[in-house]
Scaffold this motif. Structure first.
Motif, mmCIF file in Angstrom:
data_model
loop_
_atom_site.group_PDB
_atom_site.id
_atom_site.type_symbol
_atom_site.label_atom_id
_atom_site.label_comp_id
_atom_site.label_asym_id
_atom_site.label_seq_id
_atom_site.Cartn_x
_atom_site.Cartn_y
_atom_site.Cartn_z
ATOM 1 N N GLN A 182 0.827 -1.202 0.000
ATOM 2 C CA GLN A 182 0.000 0.000 0.000
ATOM 3 C C GLN A 182 0.866 1.260 0.000
ATOM 4 O O GLN A 182 0.572 2.232 -0.708
ATOM 5 N N GLN A 183 1.938 1.234 0.787
ATOM 6 C CA GLN A 183 2.803 2.402 0.878
ATOM 7 C C GLN A 183 3.577 2.643 -0.418
ATOM 8 O O GLN A 183 3.774 3.782 -0.841
ATOM 9 N N ARG A 184 4.014 1.569 -1.064
ATOM 10 C CA ARG A 184 4.732 1.742 -2.332
ATOM 11 C C ARG A 184 3.795 2.266 -3.412
ATOM 12 O O ARG A 184 4.169 3.142 -4.193
ATOM 13 N N THR A 185 2.583 1.759 -3.436
ATOM 14 C CA THR A 185 1.602 2.285 -4.391
ATOM 15 C C THR A 185 1.356 3.764 -4.127
ATOM 16 O O THR A 185 1.291 4.576 -5.060
ATOM 17 N N ALA A 186 1.243 4.120 -2.855
ATOM 18 C CA ALA A 186 1.025 5.536 -2.500
ATOM 19 C C ALA A 186 2.202 6.395 -2.958
ATOM 20 O O ALA A 186 2.009 7.508 -3.466
ATOM 21 N N GLY A 187 3.423 5.884 -2.803
ATOM 22 C CA GLY A 187 4.606 6.627 -3.238
ATOM 23 C C GLY A 187 4.644 6.807 -4.740
ATOM 24 O O GLY A 187 4.981 7.897 -5.249
ATOM 25 N N PHE A 188 4.311 5.747 -5.471
ATOM 26 C CA PHE A 188 4.240 5.850 -6.937
ATOM 27 C C PHE A 188 3.184 6.890 -7.343
ATOM 28 O O PHE A 188 3.397 7.710 -8.234
ATOM 29 N N LYS A 189 2.041 6.832 -6.669
ATOM 30 C CA LYS A 189 0.965 7.783 -6.978
ATOM 31 C C LYS A 189 1.402 9.217 -6.674
ATOM 32 O O LYS A 189 1.115 10.133 -7.447
ATOM 33 N N ASP A 190 2.086 9.411 -5.547
ATOM 34 C CA ASP A 190 2.575 10.748 -5.194
ATOM 35 C C ASP A 190 3.378 11.331 -6.351
ATOM 36 O O ASP A 190 3.174 12.483 -6.768
ATOM 37 N N ALA A 191 4.319 10.518 -6.863
ATOM 38 C CA ALA A 191 5.220 10.995 -7.914
ATOM 39 C C ALA A 191 4.485 11.217 -9.227
ATOM 40 O O ALA A 191 4.696 12.231 -9.914
ATOM 41 N N MET A 192 3.609 10.282 -9.585
ATOM 42 C CA MET A 192 2.908 10.392 -10.868
ATOM 43 C C MET A 192 1.922 11.555 -10.865
ATOM 44 O O MET A 192 1.818 12.299 -11.851
ATOM 45 N N GLU A 193 1.212 11.725 -9.780
ATOM 46 C CA GLU A 193 0.233 12.812 -9.712
ATOM 47 C C GLU A 193 0.928 14.169 -9.684
ATOM 48 O O GLU A 193 0.461 15.130 -10.327
ATOM 49 N N ALA A 194 2.051 14.245 -8.984
ATOM 50 C CA ALA A 194 2.789 15.514 -8.922
ATOM 51 C C ALA A 194 3.317 15.913 -10.293
ATOM 52 O O ALA A 194 3.425 17.100 -10.614
ATOM 53 N N ALA A 195 3.630 14.917 -11.127
ATOM 54 C CA ALA A 195 4.170 15.189 -12.460
ATOM 55 C C ALA A 195 3.088 15.262 -13.538
ATOM 56 O O ALA A 195 3.398 15.463 -14.718
#
Length: 318
Positions: A182-195
């Motif tokens: 869950q945390q890794r998915t959240a981290g990926f989402k953080d980066a993708m959404e920010a970009a």
């Protein structure tokens, strides 16, 4: 039934029996070093084999400090087998248990049994659900990296190097009931959404090569404009690389992973995988064992808010 099969039960019983044999002859003799049980997830995953090797090497360097028994389950999702192994460790009366739980909630009741039996417990790799732990009145330190931060580093590198705003990406998640997935998915989402990327899907690959391959293949088929696949571990990234090749999209779809296992390193070198994160598998078990030995001695582990954070670093082409 939770997907538990007789063959897996046999594996779990065999592992537990082996542990009992290894402990029975030396159990509880006065003045002997404490016995530490390391219980991991699937030893079919190179990450956990590396973890086991690191723990065994550390024990050989410190033979007077502790005895070690290392066990793992056959299947990442086979929580029943892992619960059975922990129950065997309780019967064996080990002094400490260092566990990478296959499920963040399902393992808590048997860990409560262990602590009630006087066994010191340390949680590594995948964090137990803090609310469930609290509801059982447990104080189990977590020793491990910030998975969200590690995945964010990988995602940010992918976005900066290879993508542009609006590109479609897919996330291949680990076992969805685990905190680290869950945390890794959240981290990926953080980066993708920010970009400004478009996340077209998040599907579980159960941490496994074959399942990761199947999920990647389905995403590539459903989303012909897909530009990247972000895998929650390197095993699933290996499966994604095969899917990308089979789809004839080697230079069109980027793949990133997490763990920096040996099998991924040639792919980083030749570009089949763009980036991964190293959470230092061999050292992670050692950090957990060191914390467990402190608990056995009645010393403070130095945990802050129940966590002893360990390193995680971005890894790209050598």
């Amino acid at each position: 039934m939770s997907g538990f099969r007789p063959a897996r039960l046999c594996v779990a019983i065999a592992l537990g029996a082996a542990a009992l044999v290894s402990f029975s002859s030396a159990h509880a003799a006065e003045g002997e070093p404490p016995r530490v049980a390391l219980v991991m997830k699937s030893l079919a995953n190179e990450f956990f084999r590396t973890m086991e090797d690191g723990a065994k090497a550390y024990q050989k360097e410190h033979p007077d400090q502790f005895e070690l028994v290392a066990n793992g389950i056959k299947d990442e999702t086979d929580t029943s087998a892992q619960i059975r192994i922990v129950e065997q460790m309780i019967v064996s009366k080990v002094d400490a248990l260092v566990i990478a739980p296959a499920d963040s909630k399902a393992l808590v009741p048997v860990i409560k049994k262990a602590t009630d039996a006087g066994i010191k417990v340390v949680n590594i790799d995948n964090r137990l659900d803090p609310e469930v732990v609290k509801s059982k009145g447990l104080d189990v330190p977590f020793v491990g990296p910030d998975n969200r931060k590690g995945a964010r580093l990988v995602g940010e590198y992918l976005a900066k190097e290879k993508l542009k705003a609006g590109d479609e990406v897919g996330i291949i998640e680990g076992v969805s009931t685990t905190t680290n997935a869950q945390q890794r998915t959240a981290g990926f989402k953080d980066a993708m959404e920010a970009a400004g990327m478009k996340i077209v899907g998040v599907q579980s690959g159960n941490w496994e090569i074959d399942r990761g391959n199947a999920v990647a293949s389905a995403m590539l088929n459903e989303y012909p404009n897909l530009k990247a696949l972000l895998a929650g571990n390197d095993s699933m990234a290996l499966g994604a690389v095969s899917a990308v090749r089979a789809a004839g999209k080697k230079d069109q779809v980027q793949v990133v992973g997490y763990d920096n296992i040996n099998a991924i390193k040639p792919m980083l070198k030749d570009g089949r995988v763009l980036a991964t994160a190293d959470q230092f598998a061999a050292r992670q078990a050692v950090f957990g064992i060191e914390a467990a030995l402190k608990l056995v001695k009645g010393e403070s582990t130095g945990a802050k808010d129940g966590v002893i954070e360990t390193p995680v670093e971005l890894v790209t082409k050598p």
